[in-house]
Structures are given as C-alpha cells and as structure tokens.
Design an enzyme around this catalytic site. Structure first.
Site, mmCIF file in Angstrom:
data_model
loop_
_atom_site.group_PDB
_atom_site.id
_atom_site.type_symbol
_atom_site.label_atom_id
_atom_site.label_comp_id
_atom_site.label_asym_id
_atom_site.label_seq_id
_atom_site.Cartn_x
_atom_site.Cartn_y
_atom_site.Cartn_z
ATOM 1 N N ASN A 83 -2.702 -7.811 12.596
ATOM 2 C CA ASN A 83 -3.998 -7.137 12.654
ATOM 3 C C ASN A 83 -5.044 -7.928 13.437
ATOM 4 O O ASN A 83 -6.236 -7.856 13.165
ATOM 5 C CB ASN A 83 -4.507 -6.819 11.245
ATOM 6 C CG ASN A 83 -3.657 -5.771 10.555
ATOM 7 O OD1 ASN A 83 -3.118 -4.869 11.195
ATOM 8 N ND2 ASN A 83 -3.523 -5.885 9.241
ATOM 9 N N ASN B 193 -3.248 -11.406 6.520
ATOM 10 C CA ASN B 193 -2.979 -10.165 7.274
ATOM 11 C C ASN B 193 -4.181 -9.580 7.999
ATOM 12 O O ASN B 193 -4.270 -8.376 8.209
ATOM 13 C CB ASN B 193 -2.352 -9.113 6.358
ATOM 14 C CG ASN B 193 -0.994 -9.539 5.833
ATOM 15 O OD1 ASN B 193 -0.506 -10.606 6.180
ATOM 16 N ND2 ASN B 193 -0.394 -8.716 4.995
ATOM 17 N N TYR C 124 -7.397 -9.376 7.100
ATOM 18 C CA TYR C 124 -8.497 -8.766 6.344
ATOM 19 C C TYR C 124 -9.683 -9.728 6.236
ATOM 20 O O TYR C 124 -9.685 -10.787 6.860
ATOM 21 C CB TYR C 124 -7.980 -8.274 4.989
ATOM 22 C CG TYR C 124 -6.927 -7.199 5.157
ATOM 23 C CD1 TYR C 124 -7.260 -5.985 5.768
ATOM 24 C CD2 TYR C 124 -5.607 -7.404 4.780
ATOM 25 C CE1 TYR C 124 -6.293 -4.999 5.980
ATOM 26 C CE2 TYR C 124 -4.633 -6.424 4.982
ATOM 27 C CZ TYR C 124 -4.988 -5.230 5.585
ATOM 28 O OH TYR C 124 -4.043 -4.267 5.808
ATOM 29 N N HIS D 158 -6.598 -11.235 -1.535
ATOM 30 C CA HIS D 158 -5.947 -10.944 -0.258
ATOM 31 C C HIS D 158 -6.741 -11.645 0.841
ATOM 32 O O HIS D 158 -7.741 -11.137 1.333
ATOM 33 C CB HIS D 158 -5.895 -9.438 -0.015
ATOM 34 C CG HIS D 158 -4.851 -9.028 0.987
ATOM 35 N ND1 HIS D 158 -4.309 -9.908 1.888
ATOM 36 C CD2 HIS D 158 -4.246 -7.841 1.228
ATOM 37 C CE1 HIS D 158 -3.421 -9.277 2.638
ATOM 38 N NE2 HIS D 158 -3.348 -8.021 2.249
ATOM 39 N N ARG E 78 9.798 -4.443 0.707
ATOM 40 C CA ARG E 78 10.407 -3.137 0.924
ATOM 41 C C ARG E 78 11.594 -2.861 0.001
ATOM 42 O O ARG E 78 11.774 -1.716 -0.427
ATOM 43 C CB ARG E 78 10.802 -2.973 2.393
ATOM 44 C CG ARG E 78 9.607 -2.948 3.345
ATOM 45 C CD ARG E 78 10.057 -2.799 4.797
ATOM 46 N NE ARG E 78 8.944 -2.899 5.729
ATOM 47 C CZ ARG E 78 8.517 -4.035 6.263
ATOM 48 N NH1 ARG E 78 9.122 -5.181 5.948
ATOM 49 N NH2 ARG E 78 7.505 -4.047 7.100
ATOM 50 N N THR F 196 0.841 -1.193 0.000
ATOM 51 C CA THR F 196 0.000 0.000 0.000
ATOM 52 C C THR F 196 0.878 1.246 0.000
ATOM 53 O O THR F 196 1.780 1.376 0.824
ATOM 54 C CB THR F 196 -0.913 -0.002 1.231
ATOM 55 O OG1 THR F 196 -1.835 -1.094 1.105
ATOM 56 C CG2 THR F 196 -1.694 1.297 1.354
#
Length: 369
Positions: free
Chosen positions: A242, A184, A186, A181, A324, A27
């Site tokens: 999360n 994580n 969601y 997705h 990253r 994101t």
C-alpha cells in the site's frame, strides 16, 4: 503432551493458549448495515475457528475517519460494541481467545467512505495505484484511494485519544486484548516509514520523531486495556504494501521493536510479504528482532506447517499466523495436527456477501460424511 511445536501451550498476558496457531486479521466486509456492526453471522464465523490458539479480529476502525473499506466493522458506537460482544461471547463459549485489531487506515480511504471528507495522513502524499473497496451505491468495487491531507499536531493527539478509547471499548466488548494495526501502509505505518512521512515537526524527520506516534498510541492502548501484556502490535518491516517504504527498514524496525519492548507490550506480530515474488525476510533480521524484544513474537505470511514448525524450533518465532488457510478450513489446527489436505477458498466470496464462502466451509469431519 505432544512434541509437535505447533501444539505446545503458551502463556500470553494471563491467557493459556493451547497451541501456537494464530488466526490473523482478515478483512471480510460483512458487518451489518447501516452502522458497520459485528453480527450473528460474524459470531458464527469466528466461533467456528476458536480452536486457534489465538484469534485476532479483522481490522476494526476506531473512529469514522479511520474507515477505509466498505462494510468493515467499527468499535466506536455502543451498537458496535454490543455487536462485538456477541462475537467474543461465541468465541469464548467455544473455548477460544480473541484480540481486537484496532485500525485507522489514514490515507488508504476514499471520500465516499468518509461522508465526503478528505482522508488524513502523516503527510499530504497520495498512495498512488492503491485501491480501496467501496460500496458505490450498491455496485461494490475497488477504486483509487483519495488524496489525503496532513494531520495537524492537535489532531494527532485526538487520534491517540481515540485509540485509548477504542481499547476501552474492546475490553467492554469482551475481547481478551487488542492489537494495533501499525503495518501494511495504514496510518501508524504512514508515520513510521520514511517515504510516507515528510513532516518537519516532532512527528517527522528523524527516526526518533517518526517513532513518536507509534510510541504514544502503544502507551494509550496500555492505558485503555489496563494491562500492557494484553496489547499486541502488528508491524510489516519489508512488505512495501500500500505504498509505504522505509529507506532503512532494519534500523527503523529494530528500533521500533526495542521501544515497544520497553513499554512492555505482550507481543509483536510481524507481517511478512506474501505475494509470489516478494522479498524474503532475512533470518539475520528476524534474529535481530528476537534479540530486541523480550515478549512474544508472531510471524505470518504464507507459512506452511513445515515452515511454521521450523520457525518455532529455531526460536525466532513463538506463534505463527495462518491467514488464508483459515478462510476455508475452520478446523485448521486439527488439519495441521493430522497432516490432512487443506481446502481452497473461493476468491469471489472474500469481500462482502453472506454465509456463502464465509461460514459454509465444512470441517474435516463434516467433509468425510
């Protein structure tokens, strides 16, 4: 041909990937406002990184209630589809391949992002201590996710249909495939993991019931793309990110992967925990997943070039995601090929903003001028 395992080609759903390096979803919150539309700046960003064997887009919400972070792109309106077509055209012109990551955040949202509506989830359980990125009237920042409500059964079917339509939209936008997705913390993860799902209907309780939503969405994506090999699924068995935790993750996720293999999806993308003191994912678990799934397996999570090469040689991974490092190294595959030092990204420019910290990182050749 190079004997470097990172630079062996791979066949995936009719695509010939030139290397085993994946740019995974990240994101960056730079969609055009109003409308949350992909734009020319995003097209430049992704095209700069088209030397990856495969690019997976940043999380892209499938409907207004699926949005959980400010300035993230959707794939719901005609204008959003047109915006993404600019991006895929640029990536393809640069010789790359790109899947759209389809995203419904569920409870990881805030009422201010949903026009005052309450976020939805498998169950009415707040993700305590989990923060989401909001605009806040021009003063962006992170705030506690709002308390969700549990979805009705009919609403669940509506969301399955939204995923099917989003897959169709992604193909219309020129993507080579889609990735669900389901990791994580969601929405799909909120059905899968036992501590986030207290339902007593056909979508909760037993493992079979908790797998049902994942199964139905995966099949909808196959219908929407028209090709199971163009569908990938992202899972995070051990991240606890999360607020989602499962009581028996190896049992749950080996069962999930086996189910997805029967559906015939092209790949499973495993997100490993990547914070400093995160638990390692046992090699035996990875080999269980390898045995359960006949398709392509992608792993991502603080991989170095050396770790990636070892994973590919050992055979439990087919592709490796470097997250990253792709932010500050648009030519990451070339840097990995020659063993060059990697540039460091600027944390303050990760979310929101303009070209600074987004498209202005030089390639190795540019940096040497």
């Amino acid at each position: 041909m190079s004997d470097d395992p990172l630079f062996q080609p791979l066949h995936l759903g009719g695509l010939e990937l030139p290397n085993r390096i994946v740019m995974p979803p990240m994101t960056r919150s730079r969609a055009s406002q109003p409308g949350d539309e992909a734009n020319d700046l995003m097209a430049e960003y992704y095209a700069q990184r088209a030397s990856a064997g495969l690019i997976v887009s940043e999380g892209t919400w499938i409907s207004p209630m699926g949005k959980g972070y400010a300035w993230t792109p959707g794939i719901y309106t005609p204008a959003q589809i047109a915006g993404w077509l600019k991006v895929t055209d640029a990536v393809h012109a640069a010789g790359g391949h790109m899947f759209a990551q389809l995203w419904h955040v569920g409870r990881l949202s805030h009422t201010s992002l949903l026009s005052g509506r309450t976020p939805v989830s498998s169950s009415a359980i707040q993700a305590e201590g989990v923060k989401v990125f909001i605009d806040n009237d021009g003063q962006p920042g992170f705030v506690q996710a709002s308390m969700p409500r549990a979805l009705d059964t009919d609403e669940i079917q509506d969301i399955v249909n939204q995923f099917r339509q989003a897959a169709r939209n992604a193909m219309a936008a020129g993507f080579d495939g889609v990735e669900l997705h389901a990791a994580n913390g969601y929405l799909v993860n909120q059905f899968l993991d036992s501590n986030a799902n207290t339902r007593i209907d056909r979508y909760g309780g037993s493992l079979e019931n908790r797998l049902r939503f994942l199964d139905e969405v995966a099949r909808a994506l196959v219908e929407g793309t028209g090709d199971a090999a163009r569908v990938g699924i992202r899972l995070a068995p051990l991240t606890t990110l999360n607020g989602c935790v499962d009581a028996a993750p190896e049992t749950t996720y080996v069962s999930a992967v086996r189910r997805l293999g029967k559906i015939g999806v092209g790949y499973i993308h495993i997100a490993e925990a990547d914070w400093d003191d995160a638990p390692d994912m046992p090699l035996a678990f990875k080999r269980q997943l390898r045995a359960a799934f006949p398709g392509v397996l992608i792993y991502a999570g603080k991989y170095t070039a050396e770790r990636a090469r070892n994973a590919l040689r050992e055979g439990w991974a087919d592709l490796i995601g470097f997250g990253r490092p792709f932010v500050a190294n648009p030519d990451l595959p070339e840097r990995l090929r020659v063993g060059a030092a990697l540039a460091e990204h600027h944390r303050e420019t990760l979310f929101g903003g303009n070209a600074k910290g987004f498209t202005d990182y030089p390639t190795l050749a540019q940096a040497s001028l």
